[in-house]
Scaffold this motif. Structure first.
Motif, PDB file in Angstrom:
ATOM      1  N   GLY A  48       0.802  -1.226   0.000  1.00 46.64           N
ATOM      2  CA  GLY A  48       0.000   0.000   0.000  1.00 46.64           C
ATOM      3  C   GLY A  48       0.832   1.271   0.000  1.00 46.64           C
ATOM      4  O   GLY A  48       0.277   2.362   0.008  1.00 46.64           O
ATOM      5  N   GLY A  49       2.157   1.133   0.053  1.00 50.85           N
ATOM      6  CA  GLY A  49       3.000   2.314  -0.111  1.00 50.85           C
ATOM      7  C   GLY A  49       3.667   2.825   1.145  1.00 50.85           C
ATOM      8  O   GLY A  49       4.332   3.876   1.107  1.00 50.85           O
ATOM      9  N   CYS A  50       3.497   2.134   2.272  1.00 55.77           N
ATOM     10  CA  CYS A  50       4.079   2.617   3.535  1.00 55.77           C
ATOM     11  C   CYS A  50       5.589   2.867   3.374  1.00 55.77           C
ATOM     12  O   CYS A  50       6.308   2.057   2.774  1.00 55.77           O
ATOM     13  N   GLY A  51       6.055   3.972   3.940  1.00 58.84           N
ATOM     14  CA  GLY A  51       7.461   4.362   3.761  1.00 58.84           C
ATOM     15  C   GLY A  51       8.437   3.565   4.606  1.00 58.84           C
ATOM     16  O   GLY A  51       9.561   3.291   4.186  1.00 58.84           O
ATOM     17  N   LEU A  52       8.020   3.219   5.816  1.00 58.51           N
ATOM     18  CA  LEU A  52       8.900   2.490   6.740  1.00 58.51           C
ATOM     19  C   LEU A  52       8.036   1.663   7.684  1.00 58.51           C
ATOM     20  O   LEU A  52       7.063   2.176   8.249  1.00 58.51           O
ATOM     21  N   ILE A  53       8.416   0.399   7.843  1.00 53.94           N
ATOM     22  CA  ILE A  53       7.677  -0.473   8.763  1.00 53.94           C
ATOM     23  C   ILE A  53       8.609  -0.902   9.893  1.00 53.94           C
ATOM     24  O   ILE A  53       9.729  -1.352   9.654  1.00 53.94           O
ATOM     25  N   VAL A  54       8.116  -0.722  11.116  1.00 55.76           N
ATOM     26  CA  VAL A  54       8.839  -1.240  12.276  1.00 55.76           C
ATOM     27  C   VAL A  54       8.044  -2.437  12.786  1.00 55.76           C
ATOM     28  O   VAL A  54       6.861  -2.310  13.127  1.00 55.76           O
ATOM     29  N   LEU A  55       8.682  -3.583  12.824  1.00 56.21           N
ATOM     30  CA  LEU A  55       7.978  -4.802  13.238  1.00 56.21           C
ATOM     31  C   LEU A  55       7.672  -4.773  14.729  1.00 56.21           C
ATOM     32  O   LEU A  55       8.373  -4.115  15.515  1.00 56.21           O
ATOM     33  N   GLN A  56       6.659  -5.543  15.103  1.00 51.58           N
ATOM     34  CA  GLN A  56       6.270  -5.660  16.511  1.00 51.58           C
ATOM     35  C   GLN A  56       7.484  -6.098  17.346  1.00 51.58           C
ATOM     36  O   GLN A  56       8.399  -6.745  16.841  1.00 51.58           O
ATOM     37  N   PRO A  94      11.580  -0.344   3.475  1.00 54.16           N
ATOM     38  CA  PRO A  94      12.555  -0.802   4.464  1.00 54.16           C
ATOM     39  C   PRO A  94      11.849  -1.272   5.741  1.00 54.16           C
ATOM     40  O   PRO A  94      10.757  -0.790   6.071  1.00 54.16           O
ATOM     41  N   VAL A  95      12.517  -2.183   6.447  1.00 52.10           N
ATOM     42  CA  VAL A  95      11.866  -2.754   7.625  1.00 52.10           C
ATOM     43  C   VAL A  95      12.861  -2.882   8.773  1.00 52.10           C
ATOM     44  O   VAL A  95      13.983  -3.363   8.600  1.00 52.10           O
ATOM     45  N   LEU A  96      12.403  -2.438   9.942  1.00 50.30           N
ATOM     46  CA  LEU A  96      13.192  -2.536  11.178  1.00 50.30           C
ATOM     47  C   LEU A  96      12.427  -3.423  12.150  1.00 50.30           C
ATOM     48  O   LEU A  96      11.242  -3.694  11.950  1.00 50.30           O
ATOM     49  N   ILE A  97      13.096  -3.819  13.206  1.00 50.96           N
ATOM     50  CA  ILE A  97      12.393  -4.585  14.240  1.00 50.96           C
ATOM     51  C   ILE A  97      12.616  -3.888  15.582  1.00 50.96           C
ATOM     52  O   ILE A  97      13.715  -3.374  15.847  1.00 50.96           O
ATOM     53  N   GLN A  98      11.554  -3.870  16.390  1.00 47.92           N
ATOM     54  CA  GLN A  98      11.691  -3.240  17.702  1.00 47.92           C
ATOM     55  C   GLN A  98      12.244  -4.259  18.693  1.00 47.92           C
ATOM     56  O   GLN A  98      11.755  -5.390  18.767  1.00 47.92           O
ATOM     57  N   LEU A  99      13.278  -3.855  19.433  1.00 45.51           N
ATOM     58  CA  LEU A  99      13.884  -4.735  20.431  1.00 45.51           C
ATOM     59  C   LEU A  99      13.399  -4.308  21.804  1.00 45.51           C
ATOM     60  O   LEU A  99      13.498  -3.136  22.152  1.00 45.51           O
ATOM     61  N   MET A 100      12.913  -5.263  22.574  1.00 40.79           N
ATOM     62  CA  MET A 100      12.375  -4.841  23.864  1.00 40.79           C
ATOM     63  C   MET A 100      12.582  -5.851  24.973  1.00 40.79           C
ATOM     64  O   MET A 100      12.857  -7.024  24.757  1.00 40.79           O
ATOM     65  N   SER A 157      19.559 -11.333   9.125  1.00 43.48           N
ATOM     66  CA  SER A 157      18.402 -11.939   8.462  1.00 43.48           C
ATOM     67  C   SER A 157      17.806 -11.038   7.392  1.00 43.48           C
ATOM     68  O   SER A 157      16.751 -11.335   6.845  1.00 43.48           O
ATOM     69  N   GLY A 158      18.437  -9.904   7.135  1.00 37.45           N
ATOM     70  CA  GLY A 158      18.007  -9.079   6.005  1.00 37.45           C
ATOM     71  C   GLY A 158      17.225  -7.839   6.370  1.00 37.45           C
ATOM     72  O   GLY A 158      16.836  -7.068   5.488  1.00 37.45           O
ATOM     73  N   LEU A 159      16.949  -7.627   7.665  1.00 38.50           N
ATOM     74  CA  LEU A 159      16.240  -6.394   8.038  1.00 38.50           C
ATOM     75  C   LEU A 159      17.189  -5.199   7.915  1.00 38.50           C
ATOM     76  O   LEU A 159      18.410  -5.346   7.921  1.00 38.50           O
ATOM     77  N   ASP A 160      16.584  -4.011   7.829  1.00 35.94           N
ATOM     78  CA  ASP A 160      17.391  -2.803   7.615  1.00 35.94           C
ATOM     79  C   ASP A 160      17.911  -2.205   8.912  1.00 35.94           C
ATOM     80  O   ASP A 160      18.656  -1.227   8.870  1.00 35.94           O
ATOM     81  N   GLY A 161      17.480  -2.769  10.019  1.00 33.08           N
ATOM     82  CA  GLY A 161      17.979  -2.236  11.276  1.00 33.08           C
ATOM     83  C   GLY A 161      17.033  -2.544  12.423  1.00 33.08           C
ATOM     84  O   GLY A 161      16.133  -3.392  12.298  1.00 33.08           O
ATOM     85  N   VAL A 162      17.225  -1.824  13.528  1.00 33.17           N
ATOM     86  CA  VAL A 162      16.455  -2.102  14.746  1.00 33.17           C
ATOM     87  C   VAL A 162      16.019  -0.797  15.409  1.00 33.17           C
ATOM     88  O   VAL A 162      16.596   0.265  15.164  1.00 33.17           O
TER      89      VAL A 162
END
Ligand SMILES: Cc1cc2nc3c(=O)[nH]c(=O)nc-3n(C[C@H](O)[C@H](O)[C@H](O)COP(=O)(O)O)c2cc1C
Ligand code: SF4
Length: 644
Positions: A48-56, A94-100, A157-162
């Motif tokens: 749908g065009g989202c610019g940046l996704i941060v994973l759960q 691009p996709v990042l993951i949140q570390l918590m 694993s190929g993500l763009d960062g955290v």
């Protein structure tokens, strides 16, 4: 500006629209779970065009514990993240993951190991949470290493960062907050832990991958109880910006789960509520860090304004893209139709997440089942939809979008059905944005809408539909409340809300624990009625989701309503109602001017026989199946439309 590109570290974003981290399918991290629904969910937003996704968020260590949250296994997670990265990159997102790490929040009985919660100091005031094990120096080092290890895994694993989750009162937020960290050793120094995590994560991933941090712009904790407040948090932000190791700062709000009600505000919160705080953060960090602003940025116009005013560099439109994953594509004209608005219901998204359930959306039933959307129909059929509430409208829209010829008839002179009740319920009337959007879609799709029209044999004979969707709703059933000697009138919610100038005293009997009963009580109290709400359930509004019930109950108390949980109406006699508190056994006899029955309605299926006698196939949806909430009705309407 919204659709202009931006560089974040070494990554080029095609626009400024961000989907910030949000729990959607927590079981994605469960070892052995293939993870397809979550990948499909995020892939849909990238498409749908989202610019940046941060994973759960992913928990970096087993000591981070809450029911329904899992400890990942590296060998299991690596291929899932790889598939996620490939799916999103294919659309240019691009996709990042949140570390918590939850630290001292939540409960230690969430995992089989029954280990205690880990925190900086033994008592985690002001959350009222469980007692916390104060980590040893070695355990603190173990956690820093866990953040770094998980970051490296994500990038490999190929993500763009955290993104480091230092908001919402969790471990990183606890580390620099006096309410959670009162240590006297070196780990009591305000920035020591967060600095160490940032440094180790940056070292683990290298210079190129994005490393961002999420912080609350206000912790909502007074300084005398150990809060830093907006100024103190800005000092932390300035310190982090000065370190030069981070690529962005993502703003949120609050310092415990109860604050979700504000950070992830429902319709009770104005759009863009935290933009001023985001702007102050931006002013603090200046050019050193791009800032993502968050909090009910519901429309592109508001997002655009925030960017133009320099309040932020990127905008979280997280629920906006849950409600409409095509937000960006519609904005740039690549997809048809008007953007489906996020109406702040919270019922399908955050309130289900807190309840441990997979995500959906109040009025977008495709959310959470992205892989299953019904395609174009093989042959166009003639469809009659009876009833113009959420179920009927959604059925008509879905069927028409699939290529069928649809007529919708509605007895009333407006669409919306029982959801129209919220018209009188203050800010909840925003929910009617769902109906307005569907009205537009029905027009765009060429659905013939007949208002003030009763469906009957003649209509069936004239239209000769192939399929009839009966979305005829339910009729109020105040008789579910025993009227005793009938000396006090018993009225339905609809009738109570229809009273122009209510006065006197009302006993609202809440048999369903729903938002609609609580909103009715609120409206009556606002209009001057003295309201008592009695419910056999342990709490008034038991089934209102977490973020909404916090504020609903506060509102009822502030309006002076008497809330009586575990209380049943046992009789009505000579103008007095008798109630029984089931735990204490206390009985009370009181005068009321009316009793408002918060009871489920009765399905209205008068047309079913006529349809069954005709050539048409009958489908039933919404309250006509069983009266529940509008979310259920939208879902069943979509299913009926897909089944034609
Ligand atoms: C279902 C749901 C789950 C969320 N979980 C998280 C989370 O795990 N971490 C986080 O930083 N924010 C979380 N959030 C907050 C969002 O990232 C965002 O800040 C919030 O929804 C406000 O932005 P919006 O109004 O654009 O939705 C969650 C929000 C939702 C709706
Ligand atoms: S459930 Fe409500 S708050 Fe959540 S995305 Fe849908 S409309 Fe928005």
């Amino acid at each position: 500006m919204l659709l202009s590109p931006l560089r974040l570290g070494s990554v080029e974003l095609r626009n400024r629209v961000v989907s910030t981290a949000h729990g959607a399918f927590l079981d994605f991290y469960r070892p052995g779970e293939p993870g397809d629904p979550y990948i499909a969910y995020q892939e849909r937003r990238a498409r749908g065009g989202c610019g940046l996704i941060v994973l759960q968020p992913v928990h970096v260590h087993r000591s981070s514990q809450a029911g329904g949250h899992y400890v990942y296994d590296a060998d299991d997670l690596r291929p899932k993240l790889r598939r996620m990265a490939d799916a999103l990159h294919a659309h240019g997102t691009p996709v990042l993951i949140q570390l918590m790490h939850f630290g001292g929040e939540f409960r230690s009985d969430a995992r089989a190991g029954l280990e205690p919660l880990w925190g900086f100091s033994p008592a985690l005031s002001p959350t009222g949470a469980e007692a916390v094990h104060a980590m040893t120096g070695a355990e603190i080092e173990e956690l820093i290493e866990a953040f770094a290890r998980t970051a490296a895994l994500a990038v490999e694993s190929g993500l763009d960062g955290v993104e480091l989750h230092a908001a919402h009162g969790y471990l990183l937020h606890q580390s620099f907050s006096p309410w959670a960290n009162r240590r006297k050793d070196e780990w009591g120094e305000r920035h020591r832990f967060v600095d160490a995590v940032v440094e180790c994560v940056r070292t683990a991933v290298g210079d190129d991958p994005v490393v961002g941090i999420r912080m609350s712009a206000d912790d909502f904790v007074p300084s005398e109880r150990g809060g830093l407040g907006p100024e103190g948090l800005r000092e932390v932000a300035a310190h982090l910006a000065g370190g030069g190791r981070l690529d962005y700062l993502s703003q949120s709000a609050g310092s415990r789960a109860a604050h979700y009600a504000r950070a992830i505000g429902s319709y009770r919160h104005p759009p863009g509520e935290w933009l001023e705080l985001a702007a102050a953060l931006k002013l603090t960090v200046g050019e050193a860090l791009p800032v993502i602003a968050a909090g009910r940025i519901t429309t592109p116009a508001l997002a655009e304004r925030a960017l133009e005013q320099g309040a932020c560099d990127l905008v979280a439109m997280t629920r906006a893209q849950i409600a409409d994953p095509d937000l960006v594509r519609k904005l740039d004209g690549a997809a048809p139709g008007r953007i489906r608005p996020c109406v702040g219901a919270n019922q399908g998204c955050v309130d289900r997440m807190v309840g441990g359930l997979p995500i959906t959306c109040f009025h977008n039933p495709d959310v959470g089942r992205e892989g299953e959307t019904a395609g174009h129909a093989p042959a166009a059929r003639r469809v009659l939809v009876v009833g113009g509430g959420p179920a009927g409208m959604k059925a008509a829209e879905t069927a028409a979008a699939r290529g069928h010829r649809v007529t919708l008839v509605e007895r009333a002179d407006a669409l919306g059905g029982r959801l129209r009740l919220v018209e009188r319920c203050g800010p909840a009337r925003e929910l009617l944005g769902s109906i307005a959007w569907l009205e537009d879609e029905l027009r765009r799709l060429g659905v013939e809408v007949r208002l003030g029209h009763e469906a009957n044999h003649e209509l069936l004979a004239a239209l000769r539909p192939d399929t009839v969707v009966l979305a005829t709703g339910a009729r109020p059933n105040p008789d579910a409340v025993d009227p005793g000697d009938a000396s006090i009138p018993v009225v339905s919610l609809e009738a109570a809300l229809g009273t122009e100038r209510p006065g006197g005293a009302a006993l609202v009997v809440d048999l369903v624990g729903s938002e609609e009963v609580a909103l009715t009580a609120e409206r009556l109290a606002e209009a001057g009625e003295r309201v008592t709400v009695a419910t056999p359930r342990p709490v008034v509004g038991e089934h209102i989701g977490f973020t909404r019930s916090v504020e609903q109950l506060r509102r009822l108390y502030r309006l002076g309503c008497a809330l009586e949980p575990s209380t049943v109406l046992t009789g009505v006699e000579a103008g007095e109602a008798t109630t029984l508190q089931v735990h204490s056994g206390a009985r009370e006899r009181r005068r009321f001017d009316r009793i408002v029955a918060g009871s489920p309605g009765l399905p209205e299926l008068g047309m079913l026989e006529a349809v069954e006698q005709s050539e048409a196939r009958a489908l039933v949806a919404g309250d006509a199946v069983a009266p529940r909430t509008a979310l259920h009705a939208f879902r069943e309407g979509a299913d009926a439309g897909a089944a034609v």
